[in-house]
Write a protein that holds these residues in place. Structure first.
Motif, mmCIF file in Angstrom:
data_model
loop_
_atom_site.group_PDB
_atom_site.id
_atom_site.type_symbol
_atom_site.label_atom_id
_atom_site.label_comp_id
_atom_site.label_asym_id
_atom_site.label_seq_id
_atom_site.Cartn_x
_atom_site.Cartn_y
_atom_site.Cartn_z
ATOM 1 N N SER A 62 2.633 2.686 2.336
ATOM 2 C CA SER A 62 2.482 3.089 3.163
ATOM 3 C C SER A 62 3.787 3.183 4.248
ATOM 4 C CB SER A 62 1.693 2.508 4.179
ATOM 5 O OG SER A 62 2.149 1.175 5.276
ATOM 6 N N ASN A 63 5.371 3.201 3.663
ATOM 7 C CA ASN A 63 6.131 3.409 4.243
ATOM 8 C C ASN A 63 7.459 3.935 3.549
ATOM 9 O OD1 ASN A 63 6.376 1.264 1.863
ATOM 10 N ND2 ASN A 63 8.011 -0.328 3.647
ATOM 11 N N ASP B 199 0.718 -1.065 0.265
ATOM 12 C CA ASP B 199 0.134 0.469 0.191
ATOM 13 C C ASP B 199 0.681 1.856 0.221
ATOM 14 O OD1 ASP B 199 0.492 0.163 2.825
ATOM 15 O OD2 ASP B 199 -0.872 -0.080 3.605
#
Length: 355
Positions: A97-98, A95
């Motif tokens: 997100s990091n 996704d």
């Protein structure tokens, strides 16, 4: 102009015109083409090759997408080979997100410069670059957001215009299609240029347009959805479909192979990067977005003492975009493509960046 093979020609031509240095660090608001970027010849002496450590964080899809991310990795590998750089690459979670975590991981490990591949790194690089002011960052497909951030941008609409000229000349029935991975301004540049190129040849051409998703985590890595979109276009009569969909473009090629039709790839020379022998013949050309050149030239300029705070645009003038000629399927259009390229470079044709 187009040459025997565009992908081999452009590295030298861009390298000669662009060292990306901004000895006087401007603000983040101004942009410059690669051909206009000032030289770094007067900057600080070249750092020892052994001291050069380059970190690169991929976009969604990661290394192995046979397209956008892999093009960036080619530039990273060239920095290793030609500049003696120690290199490291990281891929985000599914996704994405990091992304900020990846940038910090590279910075903490002593990599400098650090490159974020893709506009989705925009906010994270702005934040992380402020935390590590001694490190130089670059972001592909976005603007500079600080004195130690370089924006690497591309005139995708210009290369896509040439792809449109190809499609219009090759589609006997005048019916073509475009599949975008994510419905957003960046990908719409590809659509706008392609449509303009098609219409420049056949004003009454029929052009189908479809987008896979509004979510980058889906749109760029869903070959099954790319296939569904292209299947529909081929069933409706399209002869050629151009994609700007990252790894989802594999599905477009699968649809073309199943229908006995043709497709146009993107970012890398996909007739070479796609290893499936059944799919290679359907790829008549690819719109090359020279992310490899942007990455390498940024690292080379950094090694020469260049600083950030600027934006560099890779356009047709510096062969920052163009067409692959692998397979020889567009060789018969060389004169028409050269003429279109010249008119764009000379300003006689202004390619729209919005549909």
């Amino acid at each position: 102009m187009l040459g025997k093979r565009f992908s081999r020609m452009t590295v030298g031509s861009v390298a000669g015109v662009m060292l990306m240095a901004v000895a006087a660090c401007g603000g983040s608001g101004g942009g410059t083409t690669a051909s206009e970027a000032p030289s770094s010849a007067g900057a600080s002496s070249e750092a020892p090759k052994s001291a050069l450590k380059v970190g690169l964080a991929f976009d969604v899809g990661g290394r192995g997408d046979k397209s956008f991310n892999d093009a960036a990795y080619v530039g990273l590998e060239k920095a290793k080979t030609d500049l003696g750089a120690e290199i490291k690459d990281l891929s985000p979670s599914s996704d994405g997100s990091n992304r900020g975590e990846l940038l910090r991981q590279l910075a903490d490990a002593g990599y400098n410069p650090v490159i974020g591949v893709g506009f989705l790194y925009d906010n994270d690089i702005k934040t992380v670059a402020a935390e590590y002011p001694e490190i130089q960052f670059a972001v592909v497909d976005s603007l500079s957001s600080g004195p130690n951030v370089t924006g690497l941008q591309f005139a995708e609409e210009q290369g896509s215009y040439l792809a449109g000229v190809v499609a219009a000349n090759k589609a006997k029935n005048g019916h073509v299609g475009f599949v975008g991975g994510v419905e957003m301004d960046l990908i719409k540049k590809f659509e706008a240029g392609f449509v303009a190129g098609v219409k420049s040849v056949k004003k009454d051409a029929k052009i189908d347009v479809a987008y896979i998703s509004a979510d980058p985590a889906i749109g760029f890595k869903a070959p099954d959805k790319g296939k569904v979109a292209a299947d529909k276009m081929f069933q409706d009569g399209a002869e050629i479909v151009y994609h700007a969909a990252g790894d989802s473009g594999t599905g477009v090629f699968q649809a073309a192979a199943a229908a006995g039709k043709k497709a146009i790839g993107v970012d890398s020379d996909q007739r070479e990067t796609i290893k499936d022998a059944k799919l290679q013949p359907v790829i008549m050309t690819s719109m090359l977005k020279r992310v490899d050149v942007g990455v390498f030239e940024f690292v080379k300029a950094f090694q020469g003492g260049a600083k950030g705070g600027n934006n560099v645009v890779y356009d047709l003038k510096v062969d920052g975009v163009g067409l692959a000629t692998t397979g020889g399927e567009i060789d018969d259009l060389k004169d028409k493509l050269d003429a279109a390229k010249k008119d764009i470079v000379d300003g006689k044709i202004t390619v729209p960046s919005k549909p």
